[in-house]
Design a protein around this motif. Structure first.
Motif, PDB file in Angstrom:
ATOM      1  N   ARG A   1       0.900  -1.145  -0.226  1.00 34.98           N
ATOM      2  CA  ARG A   1      -0.026   0.022  -0.426  1.00 34.98           C
ATOM      3  C   ARG A   1       0.570   1.327  -0.336  1.00 34.98           C
ATOM      4  NH1 ARG A   1      -2.547  -1.582   5.342  1.00 34.98           N
ATOM      5  NH2 ARG A   1      -0.376  -2.334   5.781  1.00 34.98           N
ATOM      6  N   LEU A   2       0.939   1.668  -1.049  1.00 38.51           N
ATOM      7  CA  LEU A   2       1.668   2.622  -1.000  1.00 38.51           C
ATOM      8  C   LEU A   2       1.044   4.359  -1.315  1.00 38.51           C
ATOM      9  CD1 LEU A   2       3.442   1.434  -4.438  1.00 38.51           C
ATOM     10  CD2 LEU A   2       3.959   1.371  -1.767  1.00 38.51           C
ATOM     11  N   GLY A   3       2.051   6.033  -1.017  1.00 34.86           N
ATOM     12  CA  GLY A   3       1.257   6.579  -0.914  1.00 34.86           C
ATOM     13  C   GLY A   3       1.710   7.634  -1.455  1.00 34.86           C
ATOM     14  N   ALA A   4       1.816   8.957  -2.033  1.00 35.32           N
ATOM     15  CA  ALA A   4       2.807  10.020  -3.097  1.00 35.32           C
ATOM     16  C   ALA A   4       2.010  10.728  -3.507  1.00 35.32           C
ATOM     17  CB  ALA A   4       3.384   8.637  -4.148  1.00 35.32           C
TER      18      ALA A   4
ATOM     19  N   GLN B   1      -0.830  -7.414  -4.603  1.00 31.04           N
ATOM     20  CA  GLN B   1      -1.777  -6.784  -4.633  1.00 31.04           C
ATOM     21  C   GLN B   1      -1.719  -5.253  -3.883  1.00 31.04           C
ATOM     22  OE1 GLN B   1      -4.857  -7.679  -1.191  1.00 31.04           O
ATOM     23  NE2 GLN B   1      -4.314  -9.342  -2.273  1.00 31.04           N
ATOM     24  N   LEU B   2      -1.534  -4.188  -5.640  1.00 32.95           N
ATOM     25  CA  LEU B   2      -0.621  -2.866  -5.086  1.00 32.95           C
ATOM     26  C   LEU B   2      -1.500  -1.114  -5.054  1.00 32.95           C
ATOM     27  CD1 LEU B   2       1.839  -3.782  -8.180  1.00 32.95           C
ATOM     28  CD2 LEU B   2       2.166  -3.939  -5.455  1.00 32.95           C
ATOM     29  N   SER B   3      -1.229  -0.860  -4.095  1.00 30.21           N
ATOM     30  CA  SER B   3      -2.787   0.608  -4.431  1.00 30.21           C
ATOM     31  C   SER B   3      -1.801   1.561  -3.890  1.00 30.21           C
ATOM     32  CB  SER B   3      -3.384   0.022  -3.286  1.00 30.21           C
ATOM     33  OG  SER B   3      -2.834   0.428  -2.018  1.00 30.21           O
ATOM     34  N   VAL B   4      -2.444   2.924  -4.495  1.00 30.07           N
ATOM     35  CA  VAL B   4      -1.691   4.065  -4.427  1.00 30.07           C
ATOM     36  C   VAL B   4      -2.462   5.020  -4.302  1.00 30.07           C
ATOM     37  CG1 VAL B   4      -0.234   5.896  -5.399  1.00 30.07           C
ATOM     38  CG2 VAL B   4      -0.167   3.741  -5.996  1.00 30.07           C
TER      39      VAL B   4
ATOM     40  N   LEU C   1       7.979  -6.815   0.069  1.00 28.07           N
ATOM     41  CA  LEU C   1       7.933  -6.000  -1.879  1.00 28.07           C
ATOM     42  C   LEU C   1       7.804  -4.379  -1.516  1.00 28.07           C
ATOM     43  CD1 LEU C   1       3.642  -6.902  -3.065  1.00 28.07           C
ATOM     44  CD2 LEU C   1       6.547  -7.995  -3.131  1.00 28.07           C
ATOM     45  N   ALA C   2       8.125  -3.981  -0.292  1.00 30.17           N
ATOM     46  CA  ALA C   2       8.393  -2.935   0.174  1.00 30.17           C
ATOM     47  C   ALA C   2       9.446  -2.141  -0.545  1.00 30.17           C
ATOM     48  CB  ALA C   2       8.248  -2.407   1.864  1.00 30.17           C
TER      49      ALA C   2
END
Length: 312
Positions: free
Chosen positions: A96-99, A123-126, A286-287
């Protein structure tokens, strides 16, 4: 005295096996060791826990009560193991990503493409975060990694979060193409003082970019006039293109277009881009993989910036 889980397990093994010999087999120790441990426990408690006889062994009423505790402890341990397995399983294939927007555009695509190729089931999310945000979502467990920026050196320390520097992102002043300072060689840096009387497009008071503008202008001996207040660098550049404002824009956010020129500043200004992730991120494999890719992307961008500066 302090009872231990192994002592309770010993009593449960006697209860379930019906003899000291079977309890020893269950626990993987010898019968004499079982006898010794039981004798010590009874001495410490000052009470009989096991009745030994020709037909085997059975627990006393107190022994049975303690064995019941052992059953509950065993059940809790089993649930704890399930919790660990679920937690690690949930994180093993999830990121789970933030940018902030300009970082998401410039830095994330290569990394997401690589992860999608290497881990098709990932399972990727931004989610969008403010330029200086995201760390609070790391500490709360809502994000596994965030790209953040600081306009004043290293970010403030946050408990449970570590920061990895990606790149230094130079700031440019974006001008209408008919502005007097837009003329001349692109490589020629312009003094910030030259924009003392211009209208600025920048974020609101208190935001990092605005604080940086105010501080740099103060060092140059003026207070900037900021009638156009926006967090969006796209909006700031559109305002510059319309001829009504000038704006600080980091290179990552520059969008070449008609009607504007981007010039280097003297003295030079920049923001620093970081990755924020949990201090201990071993449970999110994955991080670490994405961090490695982001660092390579940041290095490539830095080389391009240096090359452009040399050519300019």
């Amino acid at each position: 005295m302090n009872l231990t889980s192994s002592q309770l397990a010993l009593l449960l093994a006697v209860k379930q096996g019906g003899s000291l010999a079977r309890a020893a087999e269950t626990l993987g120790i010898t019968s004499p060791a079982v006898s010794q441990q039981l004798a010590k426990l009874e001495r410490d408690l000052g009470a009989l826990l096991v009745e030994r006889g020709a037909r085997g062994a059975k627990l006393t009423p107190l022994g049975n009560l303690l064995a019941e505790h052992s059953e509950r402890v065993a059940a809790e341990l089993s649930r704890a193991e399930e919790t660990v397995a679920h937690y690690l399983g949930a994180h093993a294939n999830r990121l789970r990503l933030g940018a902030f927007p300009s970082a998401a555009v410039a830095l994330l695509p290569d990394g997401l493409t690589a992860l999608r190729y290497r881990h098709p089931e990932a399972q990727l999310s931004v989610v969008d975060v403010p330029t200086d945000g995201g760390t609070e979502l790391i500490t709360s467990g809502e994000l596994d990694l965030a790209i953040t920026a600081s306009y004043s050196g290293a970010p403030s320390a946050v408990e449970g979060v570590r920061f990895e520097h990606l790149l230094t992102d130079p700031l440019r002043v974006v001008l209408p193409d008919d502005h007097p300072q837009a003329q001349g060689p692109a490589s020629q840096a312009v003094e910030l003082k030259a924009f003392e009387k211009d209208a600025w497009a920048c974020s609101i008071t208190g935001r990092p970019a605005r604080t940086q503008l105010n501080s740099a202008a103060a060092d140059s001996g003026f207070v900037p006039w900021v009638p156009f207040q926006t967090e969006s660098y796209d909006v700031a550049q559109a305002l510059a293109a319309s001829g009504v404002a000038v704006a600080f824009v980091p290179e990552l956010a520059l969008v070449p277009g008609r009607g504007t020129r981007a010039r280097r500043l003297k003295p030079a200004l920049a923001r620093d881009v970081f990755v924020a992730l949990p201090a201990s991120a071993s449970h999110v494999a994955l991080a670490g993989e994405l961090l490695t890719i982001l660092k390579k992307t940041g290095q490539a961008l830095h080389r391009r910036q240096q090359s452009a500066a040399t050519l300019g």
